[in-house]
Write a protein that holds these residues in place. Structure first.
Motif, PDB file in Angstrom:
ATOM      1  N   LEU A 122       0.827  -1.204   0.000  1.00 18.54           N
ATOM      2  CA  LEU A 122       0.000   0.000   0.000  1.00 18.54           C
ATOM      3  C   LEU A 122       0.866   1.261   0.000  1.00 18.54           C
ATOM      4  O   LEU A 122       0.519   2.255  -0.646  1.00 18.54           O
ATOM      5  CB  LEU A 122      -0.923  -0.009   1.218  1.00 18.54           C
ATOM      6  CG  LEU A 122      -2.032  -1.079   1.201  1.00 18.54           C
ATOM      7  CD1 LEU A 122      -2.856  -0.990   2.470  1.00 18.54           C
ATOM      8  CD2 LEU A 122      -2.931  -0.926  -0.022  1.00 18.54           C
TER       9      LEU A 122
ATOM     10  N   HIS B 160      -0.253   8.321   3.023  1.00 11.17           N
ATOM     11  CA  HIS B 160      -0.655   6.993   3.491  1.00 11.17           C
ATOM     12  C   HIS B 160      -0.403   6.888   4.993  1.00 11.17           C
ATOM     13  O   HIS B 160       0.496   7.518   5.555  1.00 11.17           O
ATOM     14  CB  HIS B 160       0.121   5.900   2.751  1.00 11.17           C
ATOM     15  CG  HIS B 160       1.615   5.995   2.905  1.00 11.17           C
ATOM     16  ND1 HIS B 160       2.291   5.535   4.013  1.00 11.17           N
ATOM     17  CD2 HIS B 160       2.556   6.516   2.076  1.00 11.17           C
ATOM     18  CE1 HIS B 160       3.581   5.745   3.872  1.00 11.17           C
ATOM     19  NE2 HIS B 160       3.776   6.348   2.694  1.00 11.17           N
TER      20      HIS B 160
ATOM     21  N   ALA C 118      -7.962  -0.594  -3.084  1.00 10.22           N
ATOM     22  CA  ALA C 118      -7.170   0.633  -2.966  1.00 10.22           C
ATOM     23  C   ALA C 118      -6.652   1.085  -4.332  1.00 10.22           C
ATOM     24  O   ALA C 118      -6.687   2.284  -4.663  1.00 10.22           O
ATOM     25  CB  ALA C 118      -6.005   0.411  -2.007  1.00 10.22           C
TER      26      ALA C 118
ATOM     27  N   SER D  35      -9.588   2.496  -6.364  1.00 14.21           N
ATOM     28  CA  SER D  35     -10.032   3.780  -5.816  1.00 14.21           C
ATOM     29  C   SER D  35      -9.077   4.900  -6.209  1.00 14.21           C
ATOM     30  O   SER D  35      -9.516   5.988  -6.616  1.00 14.21           O
ATOM     31  CB  SER D  35     -10.132   3.681  -4.288  1.00 14.21           C
ATOM     32  OG  SER D  35     -11.050   2.684  -3.897  1.00 14.21           O
TER      33      SER D  35
ATOM     34  N   LEU E 180      -4.758   7.512   1.966  1.00 16.94           N
ATOM     35  CA  LEU E 180      -4.950   6.071   2.040  1.00 16.94           C
ATOM     36  C   LEU E 180      -4.636   5.632   3.469  1.00 16.94           C
ATOM     37  O   LEU E 180      -3.531   5.834   3.957  1.00 16.94           O
ATOM     38  CB  LEU E 180      -4.038   5.363   1.034  1.00 16.94           C
ATOM     39  CG  LEU E 180      -4.256   3.862   0.786  1.00 16.94           C
ATOM     40  CD1 LEU E 180      -3.769   3.490  -0.607  1.00 16.94           C
ATOM     41  CD2 LEU E 180      -3.535   3.002   1.811  1.00 16.94           C
TER      42      LEU E 180
ATOM     43  N   LEU F  27     -10.198  -0.206   5.439  1.00 14.54           N
ATOM     44  CA  LEU F  27      -9.432   0.554   4.453  1.00 14.54           C
ATOM     45  C   LEU F  27     -10.221   1.798   4.094  1.00 14.54           C
ATOM     46  O   LEU F  27     -11.411   1.713   3.787  1.00 14.54           O
ATOM     47  CB  LEU F  27      -9.190  -0.292   3.200  1.00 14.54           C
ATOM     48  CG  LEU F  27      -8.621   0.458   1.986  1.00 14.54           C
ATOM     49  CD1 LEU F  27      -7.158   0.812   2.220  1.00 14.54           C
ATOM     50  CD2 LEU F  27      -8.776  -0.381   0.715  1.00 14.54           C
TER      51      LEU F  27
ATOM     52  N   VAL G 157      -9.993   5.214   1.569  1.00 11.48           N
ATOM     53  CA  VAL G 157      -9.366   6.009   0.510  1.00 11.48           C
ATOM     54  C   VAL G 157     -10.218   7.264   0.357  1.00 11.48           C
ATOM     55  O   VAL G 157     -11.384   7.191  -0.031  1.00 11.48           O
ATOM     56  CB  VAL G 157      -9.283   5.229  -0.813  1.00 11.48           C
ATOM     57  CG1 VAL G 157      -8.608   6.091  -1.878  1.00 11.48           C
ATOM     58  CG2 VAL G 157      -8.529   3.925  -0.622  1.00 11.48           C
TER      59      VAL G 157
END
Length: 347
Positions: free
Chosen positions: A226, A242, A263, A266, A281, A292, A294
């Motif tokens: 990620l 993030h 993710a 998105s 994120l 999660l 976003v």
């Protein structure tokens, strides 16, 4: 992905078993009187009363006296009111079933009309709920097979891009370097431009291969994947921050792949359609699972219909029993939330 299919089949079997047991219980032990007997009993009671009055001392004069007309009209009004009430309460469950059928969405499972009303209506609603359970199960199994085949095809294409096209462009780049070393001075600039174009194409192919097959997810784990994804989408005009906590509960490989793909999709929508300059994120533990988030500061969803990307995210979420929600972000923009339930001993 096959494991996910088995899990979905197990859950659907449990739901179907419960639905069948409810159906049997409703048909055998229900105290509700059927709609037929309700209407028949009311009409029979009215006819019996009318016959008793005709056989009794009550008579109707000719012409009808005002008091007699009032009694007749009152009896008719009572009979019609009783019929109207029986039909109103008897058909109300069918109206609820009609609304439920009109708004049913297999991508948003779990919504079922309550089993209530006369025996016929209760049996019909129970049958509909059982059918909906079966349809959701079959759709989930089909989506699992399709997405599994899609992942295999992604891996195959990524491998071919890396092993064949990538190696070919690398060989072309080396040949251009040798040509540049031997080329006359007036041609070196053009050869250099060809080298840069080839190098740019090679880098783009590598980026496409990484998106098709997230090797960092398999090698370094979800958190690193990620973070790499956020850095990949941080381009001119879009900044992606993030926040991935380190104390996440263990997720299955299928769940990690779903989190990564949601993710990725998105952020792709944000970069292409949202007209946003900032995105966030986050992956963090929540009570009972992992969430999660976003979030972007773009134009929002508005009244636009959901496209294939969002539909694909919903289907992936269904495979692991997760809940996907698209909501307006605070201020402006869009929030994409994926909540994955986690039980102890998930791995």
């Amino acid at each position: 992905m096959g494991v996910v299919t088995d899990i979905r089949r197990g859950r659907s079997s449990e739901r179907l078993g419960r639905a069948v047991s409810h159906t049997r219980a409703g048909r055998s032990g229900s105290r509700n009187v059927s709609l037929f007997w309700r209407i028949f009993s009311l009409n029979a009671a009215g006819l019996v009363v009318a016959t008793a009055l005709l056989l009794g001392p009550v008579t109707v004069s000719t012409p009808v006296l005002p008091g007699e007309a009032l009694v007749l009209l009152g009896g008719l009004a009572v009979l019609l009111t009783g019929n109207a009430l029986v039909l109103r309460f008897g058909l109300a469950p069918l109206q609820r079933l009609d609304r439920a059928m009109a708004t049913a969405d297999l991508l948003r499972p779990g919504h079922r009309p309550a089993v209530s009303g006369p025996a016929e209506a209760a049996g019909l609603i129970t049958t509909y709920n059982t059918m909906l359970d079966r349809l959701e199960s079959e759709r989930a199994a089909g989506a699992a097979r399709a997405l599994s085949a899609q992942e295999r095809e992604r891996h195959r294409i990524a491998r071919e891009l890396h092993d064949e096209v990538g190696q070919t462009l690398t060989a072309v780049l080396l040949q251009l370097k040798r040509v540049a070393d031997r080329a006359p001075e007036d041609l070196r600039e053009e050869v250099g431009q060809a080298q840069e174009a080839t190098r740019s194409g090679l880098d783009e192919i590598r980026r496409i291969a990484r998106r098709l097959r997230p090797g960092v997810l398999e090698e370094l784990g979800l958190a690193s994947a990620l973070r790499s994804l956020a850095g990949e989408f941080t381009t001119h005009g879009l900044t992606v921050t993030h926040h991935v906590t380190g104390d996440l509960p263990a997720l299955s490989p299928e769940a990690e792949l779903v989190v990564y793909r949601v993710a990725q999709e998105s952020l792709t929508n944000t970069a292409r359609h949202a007209a946003a300059d900032r995105a966030e994120l986050r992956l963090q533990p929540v009570p009972g699972g992992v969430e999660l988030l976003v979030r972007d500061n773009g134009t929002g969803l508005g009244a636009a219909a959901e496209g294939a990307g969002i539909t694909g995210m919903r289907e992936r979420a269904l495979l692991i029993g997760a809940a996907l929600a698209l909501e307006p972000a605070p201020g402006r923009g869009t929030d994409v939330r994926l909540r994955i339930p986690v039980t102890e001993g998930a791995r």
